[in-house]
Motif scaffolding. Structure first.
Motif, short mmCIF file in Angstrom:
data_model
loop_
_atom_site.label_atom_id
_atom_site.label_comp_id
_atom_site.label_asym_id
_atom_site.label_seq_id
_atom_site.Cartn_x
_atom_site.Cartn_y
_atom_site.Cartn_z
N ALA A 238 -1.28 51.35 41.79
CA ALA A 238 -0.94 50.41 40.72
C ALA A 238 -0.27 51.14 39.57
CB ALA A 238 -2.20 49.69 40.25
N PHE A 239 -0.76 52.33 39.24
CA PHE A 239 -0.20 53.12 38.15
C PHE A 239 1.24 53.54 38.45
CE2 PHE A 239 0.29 57.42 36.18
CZ PHE A 239 0.31 57.01 34.85
N LYS A 240 1.49 53.96 39.69
CA LYS A 240 2.81 54.44 40.08
C LYS A 240 3.76 53.30 40.46
CE LYS A 240 3.80 58.33 40.77
NZ LYS A 240 4.47 59.36 39.94
N GLY A 241 3.23 52.10 40.64
CA GLY A 241 4.08 50.98 41.02
C GLY A 241 4.53 51.02 42.46
N THR A 242 3.68 51.55 43.34
CA THR A 242 4.00 51.62 44.77
C THR A 242 3.01 50.79 45.57
OG1 THR A 242 2.68 53.65 44.99
CG2 THR A 242 5.03 53.91 44.56
N GLU A 243 3.32 50.55 46.83
CA GLU A 243 2.42 49.76 47.68
C GLU A 243 1.09 50.46 47.90
OE1 GLU A 243 5.48 47.26 50.57
OE2 GLU A 243 4.24 48.85 51.42
N ALA A 244 1.14 51.80 47.99
CA ALA A 244 -0.06 52.53 48.39
C ALA A 244 -0.05 53.94 47.82
CB ALA A 244 -0.15 52.59 49.91
N ALA A 245 -1.18 54.59 47.92
CA ALA A 245 -1.31 56.01 47.57
C ALA A 245 -2.37 56.62 48.47
CB ALA A 245 -1.69 56.18 46.11
N LEU A 246 -2.20 57.89 48.79
CA LEU A 246 -3.17 58.63 49.61
C LEU A 246 -3.47 59.93 48.91
CD1 LEU A 246 -4.68 58.54 52.39
CD2 LEU A 246 -2.80 59.96 53.29
N VAL A 247 -4.76 60.22 48.74
CA VAL A 247 -5.19 61.40 48.00
C VAL A 247 -5.49 62.56 48.95
CG1 VAL A 247 -7.06 62.34 46.56
CG2 VAL A 247 -6.06 60.11 46.02
N PHE A 248 -5.02 63.74 48.55
CA PHE A 248 -5.30 64.99 49.26
C PHE A 248 -6.15 65.89 48.36
CE2 PHE A 248 -1.69 63.28 51.42
CZ PHE A 248 -1.67 63.81 52.69
N GLN A 249 -6.59 67.04 48.93
CA GLN A 249 -7.45 67.95 48.18
C GLN A 249 -6.71 68.67 47.06
OE1 GLN A 249 -7.56 67.42 51.44
NE2 GLN A 249 -9.58 66.47 51.41
N SER A 250 -5.40 68.80 47.18
CA SER A 250 -4.59 69.46 46.15
C SER A 250 -3.15 69.00 46.30
CB SER A 250 -4.66 70.99 46.29
OG SER A 250 -4.00 71.41 47.47
N GLY A 251 -2.35 69.27 45.28
CA GLY A 251 -0.93 69.00 45.39
C GLY A 251 -0.29 69.85 46.47
N PHE A 252 -0.78 71.07 46.64
CA PHE A 252 -0.25 71.97 47.67
C PHE A 252 -0.45 71.36 49.05
CE2 PHE A 252 0.63 75.68 50.08
CZ PHE A 252 1.23 76.62 49.26
N THR A 253 -1.67 70.90 49.33
CA THR A 253 -1.92 70.33 50.66
C THR A 253 -1.22 68.98 50.83
OG1 THR A 253 -4.02 69.37 49.90
CG2 THR A 253 -4.11 71.53 50.97
N ALA A 254 -0.98 68.28 49.74
CA ALA A 254 -0.22 67.02 49.84
C ALA A 254 1.19 67.32 50.35
CB ALA A 254 -0.17 66.32 48.49
N ASN A 255 1.84 68.31 49.77
CA ASN A 255 3.18 68.67 50.24
C ASN A 255 3.16 69.15 51.68
OD1 ASN A 255 5.04 68.08 48.17
ND2 ASN A 255 4.39 69.86 47.00
N GLN A 256 2.19 69.99 52.02
CA GLN A 256 2.10 70.46 53.40
C GLN A 256 1.88 69.30 54.36
OE1 GLN A 256 -1.04 73.46 53.19
NE2 GLN A 256 0.50 75.06 53.42
N GLY A 257 0.93 68.43 54.02
CA GLY A 257 0.58 67.34 54.91
C GLY A 257 1.69 66.33 55.11
N VAL A 258 2.37 65.97 54.03
CA VAL A 258 3.41 64.95 54.13
C VAL A 258 4.64 65.50 54.83
CG1 VAL A 258 4.91 63.39 52.85
CG2 VAL A 258 2.55 63.73 52.09
N LEU A 259 5.13 66.65 54.39
CA LEU A 259 6.36 67.19 54.98
C LEU A 259 6.18 67.50 56.46
CD1 LEU A 259 7.41 69.48 52.01
CD2 LEU A 259 8.72 67.53 52.89
N ALA A 260 5.06 68.11 56.80
CA ALA A 260 4.83 68.46 58.20
C ALA A 260 4.67 67.23 59.09
CB ALA A 260 3.60 69.36 58.33
#
Length: 390
Positions: free
Chosen positions: A95-117
């Protein structure tokens, strides 16, 4: 018998080059003034942009969550580790970002790893700014896609790569929103226009823009009025938000896909209830953060002007990240040490984090700094500079 001689040798080389730096152990929590070895020093290297690490609402939320849910979550998200507090946090982030959804990871680092891979395969190409964060670089390394690098913020080169990359299934342009070493902002409108012209996805890592740029800190997409035109927004809960974690704000279909494919998400225990609850409280604080963000930017402009008036090179800085470019690694670290002698902690950053001749002492201004604090730092800079030149 196996030994660690090669590691010892490499560490000795780091010491000779002036690049060896042991961990600094603090005696107090993150704040504008912190205690180091019994001495109070002005903190000018923290990512605590809005001072939320000590916000009473965040602390109270963490304590309440421990009482309700316990100390840990007990599992990965896909088994029993998705508690109601995790779901609430993701709904609030979307809701804050104005997107349909959001998924939380343990860190920003792992978010980039998880999404890109997860989203990039052998039939795809990723096109990345040369100064993107290490987590983006490592995330790309985990993929089997082709990789193209464009010179920092060079839109002509980006377009040339897009023109030459027509045969791929997916083309993904990846950029930091705010570049962490120089404090400059990505030319996101131009990137989006090129992506739309050449049918590419746009992926923005807003680690240093979350809570800093855009309405109430919504990030670079909002800052440039590009809501709905950026496909993937990575955010952090570890900097301006004041806690720890990372997230992707995206369409629901991508969230559903990542839940099944993103390895850091699948194989890591979920955030503790206290962390999730304090992150949720922080997002709600951000919705009322206009004055804090205004003060942050006012402080940044004041300090940058003061640093430049002293004759220092602040590079391309246009955000609260204000580097003082020194150059030589050993000289850079010496300057950082001299500043600490003057009562200011500002971390020296040298090769390989930055180019060998681009060593800098990186200052980060926060909303918590007073004018007196900033004047203290400017006076320390002047004195340390004189000592460095002696």
């Amino acid at each position: 018998m196996a030994d660690w001689n090669s590691l010892y040798e490499e560490l000795e080389n780091l010491k000779k080059e002036g690049r060896y730096r042991p961990l600094t152990v603090w005696d107090s929590g993150s704040d504008t003034w912190m205690t180091l070895n019994g001495r109070r020093v002005l903190q000018m290297s923290s990512n605590n942009y809005l001072g939320l690490t000590g916000h009473p609402g965040l602390k109270e939320a963490a304590i309440a969550a421990i009482r309700e849910y316990g100390a840990g979550s007990g599992s990965v998200r896909t088994i029993t580790g998705t508690l109601r507090i995790h779901d609430e946090l993701e709904r609030e982030l979307a809701a804050f970002k104005g997107t349909e959804a959001a998924l939380v990871f343990q860190s920003g680092f792992t978010a980039n790893q998880g999404v890109l891979a997860s989203i990039l395969g052998p039939d795809d190409v990723v096109i990345s700014d040369e100064l993107n964060h290490a987590s983006i670089i490592d995330g790309i390394r985990l993929t089997k896609s082709d990789r193209k690098i464009y010179a920092h913020k060079d839109m002509d080169q980006l377009e040339a790569i897009l023109k030459q990359s027509g045969g791929y299934k997916k083309r993904v342009i990846v950029t930091d929103g705010v570049f962490s070493m120089d404090g400059d902002i990505a030319p996101l409108p131009a990137i989006v226009e090129l992506a739309e012209a050449y049918d590419a996805f746009v992926y923005v890592d807003d680690a240093h823009a979350s809570g800093v740029l855009g309405t109430n800190g919504k990030g670079t997409t909002d800052h440039f009025g590009l809501n709905g035109r950026v496909h993937i927004q990575i955010g952090t809960l570890s900097k301006a938000v004041g806690v720890v974690g990372g997230y992707v704000a995206c369409e629901q279909v991508l969230k559903n896909y990542l839940i099944h494919k993103a390895r850091p998400f699948l194989f890591s225990t979920s955030q503790t209830p206290a962390v999730a609850a304090s992150c949720l409280a922080a997002v709600r604080v951000l919705r009322q953060s206009g004055e804090l963000i205004a003060k942050l930017w006012d402080n940044a402009a004041y300090f940058r002007a003061g640093v430049q008036a002293l004759g220092f090179d602040t590079g391309a800085s246009e955000t609260p990240i204000i580097p003082v470019i020194i150059g030589n690694p050993a000289k850079t670290m010496r300057f950082s040490d001299l500043l600490l002698e003057e009562g200011v902690f500002a971390q020296g950053i040298v090769y390989p984090t930055v180019a060998m001749d681009k060593g800098r002492v990186r200052f980060i201004v926060t909303a918590g700094h007073t004018r007196a604090d900033l004047d203290f730092a400017l006076n320390a800079l002047e004195r340390a500079s004189r000592k460095l030149g002696e």
